[in-house]
Design an enzyme around this catalytic site. Structure first.
Site, PDB file in Angstrom:
ATOM      1  N   PRO A 128       2.929   2.558  -7.296  1.00  0.00           N
ATOM      2  CA  PRO A 128       3.646   3.471  -6.369  1.00  0.00           C
ATOM      3  C   PRO A 128       3.989   2.783  -5.117  1.00  0.00           C
ATOM      4  O   PRO A 128       3.113   2.094  -4.382  1.00  0.00           O
ATOM      5  CB  PRO A 128       2.219   4.208  -5.825  1.00  0.00           C
ATOM      6  CG  PRO A 128       1.208   4.109  -6.963  1.00  0.00           C
ATOM      7  CD  PRO A 128       1.468   2.777  -7.477  1.00  0.00           C
ATOM      8  N   GLU A 129       5.330   2.828  -4.794  1.00  0.00           N
ATOM      9  CA  GLU A 129       5.918   2.352  -3.635  1.00  0.00           C
ATOM     10  C   GLU A 129       6.305   3.684  -2.593  1.00  0.00           C
ATOM     11  O   GLU A 129       5.837   4.787  -3.043  1.00  0.00           O
ATOM     12  CB  GLU A 129       7.285   1.476  -4.077  1.00  0.00           C
ATOM     13  CG  GLU A 129       6.688   0.222  -4.816  1.00  0.00           C
ATOM     14  CD  GLU A 129       7.471  -0.805  -5.385  1.00  0.00           C
ATOM     15  OE1 GLU A 129       8.753  -1.017  -4.606  1.00  0.00           O
ATOM     16  OE2 GLU A 129       7.596  -1.314  -6.305  1.00  0.00           O
TER      17      GLU A 129
END
Length: 279
Positions: free
Chosen positions: A2-3
DNA sequence: CACGAACCCTGGCTGC
DNA sequence: TGCAGCCAGGGTTCGT
């Protein structure tokens, strides 16, 4: 992985479920994730109303009606699952660490097999100054973030640009995937020294960062609806990446025939790029 | 101060 | 088929 775009997508999904709702039941299934939950975490959340859901860098923030905020990180493998009101409540799985029920009857479950995530409480007045958030750099999608701001953030650095992009002090929310993708889009070698990222090259990198992030958010937003009709899971989604994870593939850039995506290791992290297209 | 490496953790993959 | 070993990676900490 997850960015920023994945966290943004999670926040958009959770805002519709949590904002204006009161948390009527909170269950913790273990004492800690990457860091311990604060003392009395479940009790302190129970009965509170969520007034807003926001994002800063890769952290989500739920503002509560008592002046505190739930601040969390998805780590590597964190996802939220939403069971709408009236749906069958799924039995908690092995990695379902936090289960929250709202006064509308929705169930929000935080799942994180690798437990690199965290969830804690911070006073809203300290969201800018708390050590966890104080040193984070500019939001890449802010209008004020431009080439000059990137150059300022890189000042004093002598190493290659790609590991620098992963430093949250330089720019917020960029992880390994979007660092690779933005450099590819900008035609900049990941090995290029930070001191040569100036002028139009810096502006090109900033534009590429904004573009890849916006496209990923748009893609996440659209796949979110499809996804929720299946099982309501909010997490990260399969995007088609140009170079990330594509070692050995032909370079997808049209202007570099014969180019091949290669993988190198920088600061212990895989970097994918095309040496022909990226200079 | 800047930078790299080790570390946290588990699922999934590879190779024997 | 089974199992050991490695890899993935965000952020923190420690060493250089």
């Amino acid at each position: 992985m997850p960015e920023l775009p994945e966290v943004e997508t999670v926040c958009k999904g959770l805002s519709g479920v949590l904002e204006g709702r009161r948390l009527v039941h909170v269950a913790l299934h273990r004492p800690d994730l990457r860091v311990p939950f604060p003392a009395g975490f479940a009790d302190r959340l129970t009965g509170r109303m969520v007034t807003a859901v926001r994002r800063r860098a890769k952290y989500y923030q739920w503002l509560l009606d008592d002046g505190w905020a739930v601040v969390g990180h998805l780590g590597m493998s964190g996802t939220f699952e939403v069971s709408p009101p009236g749906s069958n409540r799924p039995p908690p799985g092995k990695h379902d660490h936090v289960v929250i029920e709202t006064d509308a009857g929705a169930i929000v479950t935080f799942r994180d097999p690798r437990r690199f995530g965290l969830m804690t409480l911070i006073p809203q007045a300290e969201l800018e100054t708390h050590p966890m958030l104080a040193d984070i750099g500019p939001e890449p999608l802010d209008d004020v973030f431009d080439g000059a701001m990137l150059v300022a953030g890189l000042a004093g650095r002598r190493g290659p640009i790609k590991p620098a992009l992963l430093d949250q002090k330089v720019v917020a929310g960029i992880g390994n995937i979007y660092a690779c993708e933005a450099l590819f889009r900008a035609g900049i070698s990941p090995r290029r020294g930070c001191d040569s990222i100036t002028g139009k090259r810096a502006a090109r990198l900033v534009a590429a960062l904004k573009a890849v992030l916006c496209e990923a958010i748009a893609s996440g937003g659209s796949s979110l609806r499809d996804h929720r009709t299946v099982n309501g899971e909010l997490g990260y989604f399969q995007h088609s990446f140009a170079v990330y994870g594509r070692e050995g593939d032909p370079c997808p850039g049209c202007d570099c025939p014969g180019g091949t995506v290669q993988r190198i290791v920088q600061a212990g992290r895989s970097t994918f790029f095309c040496a022909k297209r990226q200079r």
